[in-house]
Each structure stands twice: as C-alpha cells, then as structure tokens.
Design a protein around this motif. Structure first.
Motif, short mmCIF file in Angstrom:
data_model
loop_
_atom_site.label_atom_id
_atom_site.label_comp_id
_atom_site.label_asym_id
_atom_site.label_seq_id
_atom_site.Cartn_x
_atom_site.Cartn_y
_atom_site.Cartn_z
N ALA A 1 -2.59 4.97 3.82
CA ALA A 1 -1.85 3.86 4.43
C ALA A 1 -0.84 4.37 5.44
O ALA A 1 -0.65 3.79 6.52
N LEU A 2 -0.19 5.47 5.13
CA LEU A 2 0.78 6.05 6.06
C LEU A 2 0.09 6.61 7.30
O LEU A 2 0.57 6.46 8.42
N LEU B 1 0.83 -1.21 0.00
CA LEU B 1 0.00 0.00 0.00
C LEU B 1 0.86 1.26 0.00
O LEU B 1 0.50 2.27 -0.60
N PHE B 2 2.01 1.19 0.68
CA PHE B 2 2.93 2.33 0.67
C PHE B 2 3.43 2.64 -0.76
O PHE B 2 3.77 3.77 -1.08
N ARG C 1 12.58 5.25 -0.42
CA ARG C 1 13.75 4.99 -1.25
C ARG C 1 13.48 3.84 -2.23
O ARG C 1 13.92 3.87 -3.36
N ARG C 2 12.72 2.82 -1.76
CA ARG C 2 12.46 1.66 -2.60
C ARG C 2 11.46 1.98 -3.71
O ARG C 2 11.51 1.41 -4.79
N SER C 3 10.52 2.86 -3.41
CA SER C 3 9.45 3.10 -4.37
C SER C 3 9.68 4.32 -5.22
O SER C 3 8.88 4.63 -6.09
N TRP D 1 -1.98 8.00 -5.15
CA TRP D 1 -1.42 8.76 -4.03
C TRP D 1 -2.34 8.79 -2.82
O TRP D 1 -1.88 8.82 -1.67
N ARG D 2 -3.66 8.77 -3.06
CA ARG D 2 -4.60 8.82 -1.91
C ARG D 2 -4.45 7.58 -1.03
O ARG D 2 -4.56 7.66 0.20
#
Length: 378
Positions: free
Chosen positions: A320-321, A308-309, A343-345, A314-315
């Motif tokens: 999720a955050l 989900l991150f 960093r991963r995404s 974007w919503r």
C-alpha cells in the motif's frame, strides 16, 4: 472444360501422389489448373500399393466428406466391391471445380457431423474447411435454434466447431477439438495449454471456457486468453472477471495482466475494487498490479488506503505504501497523513522493510529525491 482421363491421359500418377506430403494440397493445385483428378484417385483405390490406396483415400475423403466404407488395408483383389461402386457413382457428380469450389451436398455433411461416427465427422469437417465461415454460422445457429439437443449431439457440434476453427492454428486440431468438447477436466486443461502462445485466432475458442463451471478450467482459460490476446483480450475478459468469485482465477488474471503493462488500465476499476478484498492474497495481487500502472484514472478511496496502511498483514502495508509513493497520493485527506499513519497504528508499520517503504513513499509524494530528515520523520 476440365482435362482428365477422358482427355487422353492421366492427370495424376501414383508417383506424384506418393511424393506429395499433403495429397489434398496437390489435388487443389490440380483443380486450380482446371484439371479433375478424381477419376485417377478412384482408380488408385485398386492399386496394389498400400501407400497409394491410403493417400488416394485421404484425398478423396477431403473432397467427398465420406469414405463410403472403403478400407485401404484390404487386398484389392479380396475387397468388397460395394465401396468401390459407391466411389464410381460419386464420380458422376460435378467436380468441385465445376461447382465453383463448393460442394452441393452440405446438408449431407452437416448430417454426418450430427449423427455420424468420429471418422465421418472428421471427414465432414475437412470437406467444410473450404467454406469455413458458412459452416461455423450453420453449426452455431443450429445450437441456438435447438437448445434441447441431447448431450452427444451438442458435444459433436461443439467438437466440429472447434475442429474447423483450429484447423489453421495447429496440426493437432482434431485431437484438441475432441478434448475441448469433452467433459474431462484434465483433457480440457491439456488442450487449453496446447493453445498457449498461439495466434489471436484462438481467442474465440478459449473464450468459450472463461465461464466454465470448473474454476480450475477457468483459471487456465483466463491465463491463456490474456497471454494470447494481450491488450486486445482485456475488453472481452472484464465482464467475466467482474462476476468471477474464485480468488485463484482473479489472481492469475491480475498477474498475467501485469506481464503486459498495456493491459492493466483496462482492469483498473476491478483492481481498485479488489484492493479492498478481505482476502489478503487477492488484496495484495490487486495492489501490486495497481502499483505497476503508469497513470491511474481512478485511485483507491483515501480512507480505504489509510486502512491498508494499518492492515495487520505487513505485505499489504508494504504494498500500500509503494502504491501511494508510485502515484504520489497526497490529496486530502492523505495530505500530511502518510507519516501520521505510523504514529496512529503503532507497531503496524514497524520493521526496516516497512520503514523503508514509508521513506520511499514519502520521498515520492513530497517530490524530493533525498531527505536527510526522512528517517526521523518515520
């Protein structure tokens, strides 16, 4: 012994009847006093005053469950004597007071519901109100024992049940029952909306529409059911929502439950399941509701939360955050991965709104109220 005309005077006068807002209530009060107003009411059917004849007939219909074809609008001097003779024959039967407040001809009343006209069914329902529980048990049992009833008979029974159940809830019980028992979507929805914000006694009626074949009807039924029942309605509605396939129905359920925070915990497992939905709107609605629960018993799977991150919408990343921050999701394998997610995404968490979401989530997860390095960490 009951006092009446044969006791040397009228129990009920025309002036008293006209002054009464509810003739049936006046009649019942007289019966409680041990008086039998029936002879006076039957005599008033011959009155020269239309208002008297109409109110007398209303009161008598409530007692007999029938009007015997009497038309109050007809001039009594020109009226067919048949209906009056029927009323005079009815007088020979024991009064309700002498019957301990119960009619002896329930079979006739049920027959009127099954095969009578609209007016006859309404009269029968009013006559059965004094023994509401027994009437509902009979009507429900009749449908269960005779599942192959034709459509008209089934509709008549459902209408009678709704009419009796709603009698104390609204003065429009008869009209709403007719709409609810019908087959027109707009009529059913109008009737359900009319039950909104009514007492919890409406829930058994609304409950019958939670699995209606039309999703628009289900959507309104779920919404009104949760609003009227609040926390008490959740346990009853979860089985229907677990097999619900329409996204709009589920979304309205999640939003309505969010209005009453006490209702949300009962939907927790369902919300977690739909937080992984491929439908962006449904996923977002579930995440929002999960973020409003004060103390979760079960959390979203950590690997699913990481997905989900990185969600392209974007919503969903934002919500999720917020969910992670609200519930301080720091257990493995998320421990230390909240800031790695960006960093991963790459661009998946870009933008000031997402950046602020990350900061708020990280602050909550780390238990820190302020952190001057937070901006750099994300």
């Amino acid at each position: 012994m009951f006092l009446g005309l044969n006791a040397g005077g009228a129990v009920l006068t025309e002036e008293q009847l006209i002054a009464a807002e509810q003739p049936s209530a006046l009649v019942k009060s007289l019966e409680k006093e041990g008086k039998d107003p029936r002879p006076d009411l039957v005599a008033m059917l011959k009155s020269q005053r239309l208002a008297v004849r109409s109110k007398a007939l209303d009161a008598l219909e409530d007692m007999a469950g029938n009007d015997f074809g009497f038309d109050p609008w007809t001039d009594p001097d020109k009226a067919d004597p048949g209906p009056l003779l029927s009323w005079e024959a009815w007088l020979k039967q024991p009064s309700r007071a002498e019957n301990g407040g119960r009619e002896q001809d329930d079979t006739r009343l049920y027959s009127m519901i099954l095969t009578g006209t609209e007016k006859a069914r309404e009269s029968a329902c009013r006559a059965l109100l004094s023994r509401k529980r027994q009437a509902l048990e009979f009507l429900t049992g009749y449908l269960e024992k005779h599942p192959d009833q034709d459509a008209d008979t089934e509709r008549a029974i459902r209408q009678a049940r709704f009419r009796i159940q709603l009698d104390e809830v609204t003065p429009d019980a008869s009209l709403l029952a007719r709409k609810l028992a019908g087959s027109h979507r707009n009529d059913i929805i109008d009737a359900l909306e009319a039950l909104r914000k009514k007492p919890v006694s409406t829930l058994p009626v609304i409950h019958e529409f939670l699995d209606h074949r039309d999703p628009l009807v289900r959507e309104v039924a779920v919404d009104v059911f949760l609003q009227n029942g609040e926390k008490s309605a959740v346990d009853h509605i979860v089985p229907f929502l677990e097999r619900e396939t329409d996204e709009n129905v589920l979304q309205i359920a999640f939003r309505r439950a969010s209005d009453n925070e006490e209702s949300l915990p009962g939907l927790e497992k369902l919300l977690i399941r739909h937080a992984a939905s491929e439908s962006e709107d449904l996923c977002l609605a579930a995440l929002k509701s999960l973020s409003e629960i004060e103390k979760l018993q079960t959390a979203i799977d950590p690997e699913q939360l990481l997905k989900l991150f990185r969600h392209p919408e974007w919503r969903i990343r934002h919500q999720a955050l917020l969910y992670a921050g609200k519930h301080r999701i720091v257990q493995p394998p998320l421990d230390g991965k909240l800031r790695k997610a960006r960093r991963r995404s790459g661009a998946a968490l870009s933008g000031p709104l997402l950046r602020n979401s990350c900061i708020r989530a990280w602050w909550k997860c780390s238990g820190m109220k302020t952190n001057p390095c937070a901006q750099r960490r994300f």
